[in-house]
Enzyme design. Structure first.
Site, mmCIF file in Angstrom:
data_model
loop_
_atom_site.group_PDB
_atom_site.id
_atom_site.type_symbol
_atom_site.label_atom_id
_atom_site.label_comp_id
_atom_site.label_asym_id
_atom_site.label_seq_id
_atom_site.Cartn_x
_atom_site.Cartn_y
_atom_site.Cartn_z
ATOM 1 N N HIS A 8 3.952 8.711 18.364
ATOM 2 C CA HIS A 8 5.149 7.989 17.925
ATOM 3 C C HIS A 8 6.093 9.038 17.353
ATOM 4 C CE1 HIS A 8 2.086 4.527 17.307
ATOM 5 N NE2 HIS A 8 2.586 4.494 18.537
ATOM 6 N N HIS B 275 7.417 0.351 11.059
ATOM 7 C CA HIS B 275 8.206 1.434 10.471
ATOM 8 C C HIS B 275 8.838 2.316 11.532
ATOM 9 C CE1 HIS B 275 4.134 3.086 10.930
ATOM 10 N NE2 HIS B 275 4.643 4.306 10.912
ATOM 11 N N HIS C 254 0.850 -1.187 0.000
ATOM 12 C CA HIS C 254 0.000 0.000 0.000
ATOM 13 C C HIS C 254 0.884 1.234 0.000
ATOM 14 C CE1 HIS C 254 0.527 0.182 4.364
ATOM 15 N NE2 HIS C 254 0.061 -1.033 4.449
ATOM 16 N N HIS D 196 7.410 1.475 15.503
ATOM 17 C CA HIS D 196 6.016 1.128 15.779
ATOM 18 C C HIS D 196 5.403 0.401 14.603
ATOM 19 C CE1 HIS D 196 5.865 5.084 13.860
ATOM 20 N NE2 HIS D 196 4.617 4.879 13.566
ATOM 21 N N GLU E 158 4.507 11.507 14.703
ATOM 22 C CA GLU E 158 3.111 11.180 14.410
ATOM 23 C C GLU E 158 2.268 11.160 15.676
ATOM 24 O OE1 GLU E 158 3.325 7.291 12.712
ATOM 25 O OE2 GLU E 158 4.714 7.867 11.141
HETATM 26 FE FE FE2 Z 1 3.423 5.577 11.957
#
Ligand code: FE2
Length: 445
Positions: free
Chosen positions: A377, A347, A304, A383, A353
């Protein structure tokens, strides 16, 4: 003091309690609550119509390029200069830059929902603001602050203006009505609203209780992201952004205007409502947007795209593609990727974020990430899916799957987002968040 009859607002309604709006992101609008209030052919005639005062509200420097230049001419009962001195009031649970109460913390953080006010507490939208985190420097117009609000009282004779930043509101529990200088916007969970810097408003709670998220953007005003090879349509379409019609109040008694300036709250008593604009024209105005209208683009083969494909609004920095803050949504959508791990991958990211949830569940977290709650994060924090989500997604049969009745969002920033002391010590912070990854097992053979 005698209450001079408050003329009900010229709030335009199309019936059944629906407000009427003008569509088109960044359009040049014209609106009058009383016919003939808008001067024709010039902005500042010797005498404005109907005995009104003409005033320009500039959201950009006069000389910024046309593509970003934002200003609105307002025709009001009293010029906004007619007010006494502002004095400092308490900031409550509102915090400003610098965000240096704690050492920046590399740990992944998560919170439950901000508790709602108790029935015997009277908390309006201003008093209900609780600052979670932020970054940058509001005095140099960089960075952001993230607040949550939980309130149970209408602002009736109290108004707010943010001189420090633009406000992006994301209702989570119950609708809010923003009565702004340029007219009212009713904003329901699933919708978002943006109030540009310097525009006065008050917040009513039609259901008597409301909660939601606020991104206070100190940087460049939010705009729509470029589409690149996507073409001329898709993501958030310009026509779906809605602006208010002119509407005004007359108040014959003292009201309070609270001004957030330099990170602190200041207040002044006005002898008139600051929402006294009878007509306006221009392109600097609050707007709202229904995320259900977001055209979600994703893979129809495998993998994705990066979540930047879900960007609704972006506040760009001086570096192309590097956002001061992006507003990104994870909306209902189909997942059809073949031989693909469909939830977000594991990632680590230079960008920071902050995520919230309006409804449903988020596809990377089976539990613990709740509506009204949040996760943070930060720069290069590792995470991704929790153990249960990984177990399921890595073995599930990959039939086309609809993610429905869900709305998560992200405020993503170029800079580390530093929590406030009160957010770190809040009883509703989840101290055991790391445990969601503890069930992951070695599979290497
Ligand atoms: Fe993330």
């Amino acid at each position: 003091m005698a209450d001079v009859a408050v003329r009900p607002h010229e709030t335009r309604q199309t019936g059944a309690g629906e407000y009427a709006y003008q569509p088109g992101f960044g359009n040049e609008f014209a609106s009058e609550a009383v016919q003939g209030a808008l001067p024709a052919g010039r902005n500042s005639p010797q005498r404005a119509p109907l005995g009104l005062f003409a005033e320009q509200l500039s959201g950009t420097a006069f000389t910024q390029p046309r593509a970003v230049n934002r200003r609105t001419w307002v025709y009001r009962i009293m010029p906004s200069a007619a007010h006494p001195k502002f004095s400092r009031i308490g900031n409550g649970t509102l915090r400003g830059t610098p965000f240096d109460e704690i050492e920046p913390d590399p740990n992944r953080l998560r919170w439950d929902a901000l508790p709602l006010p108790l029935a015997d507490e009277r908390v309006d939208w201003i008093d209900g603001l609780f600052t979670i985190a932020g970054n940058g420097d509001l005095s140099t117009r960089n960075g952001l602050a993230i607040h949550i609000y939980a309130a149970n009282q209408d602002m009736t004779d109290r108004y707010f203006v943010d001189s420090d930043g633009e406000l992006l509101l994301v209702p989570e529990l119950n609708p809010i009505v923003l009565h702004t200088e340029l007219g009212p916007l009713r904003v329901t969970p699933g919708e978002i609203a943006v109030v540009p810097r310097g525009i006065r408003f008050r917040v009513e709670l039609p259901d008597g209780l409301a909660r939601g998220y606020v991104c206070e953007n100190f940087g460049a005003a939010f705009t729509l992201p470029e589409r690149g090879p996507i073409g001329a349509n898709g993501l958030a379409n310009e026509r779906d952004f809605l602006y208010a019609h002119a509407s005004f109040e007359e108040r014959g008694h003292t009201v309070q205007v609270v001004n957030k300036f330099g990170g602190n709250l200041w207040a002044a008593d006005y002898d008139h409502s600051p929402l006294d604009v009878v007509a306006w024209h221009g392109n600097y105005a609050p707007y709202k947007y229904d995320t259900a209208k977001f055209m979600v683009i994703g893979s129809i083969s495998f993998d994705h795209p990066d979540p930047s494909i879900f960007t609704v609004l972006t506040s760009q920095s001086e570096s192309p593609g590097l956002a001061n803050v992006d507003f990104v949504i994870f909306a209902p959508r189909w997942l059809v990727g073949e031989n693909t791990f469909r939830p977000p991958w594991y990632h680590r990211n230079i960008m920071s974020e902050y995520m919230g949830l309006v409804r449903g569940t988020y596809d990377a977290k089976a539990e613990g990430f709740v509506p009204g709650g949040a996760s943070l994060h930060n720069t290069f924090a590792s995470h991704g899916p929790d153990a249960e989500t990984y177990r399921h997604a890595s073995t599930a049969e990959l039939a086309p799957q609809k993610l429905d009745d869900t709305l998560a969002f992200m405020f993503e920033s170029r800079w580390t987002i530093v929590p406030t002391g009160q957010a770190m010590s809040a009883s509703w912070r989840q101290s055991d968040y790391d445990a969601v990854w503890s069930g992951l097992e070695r599979r290497f053979r």
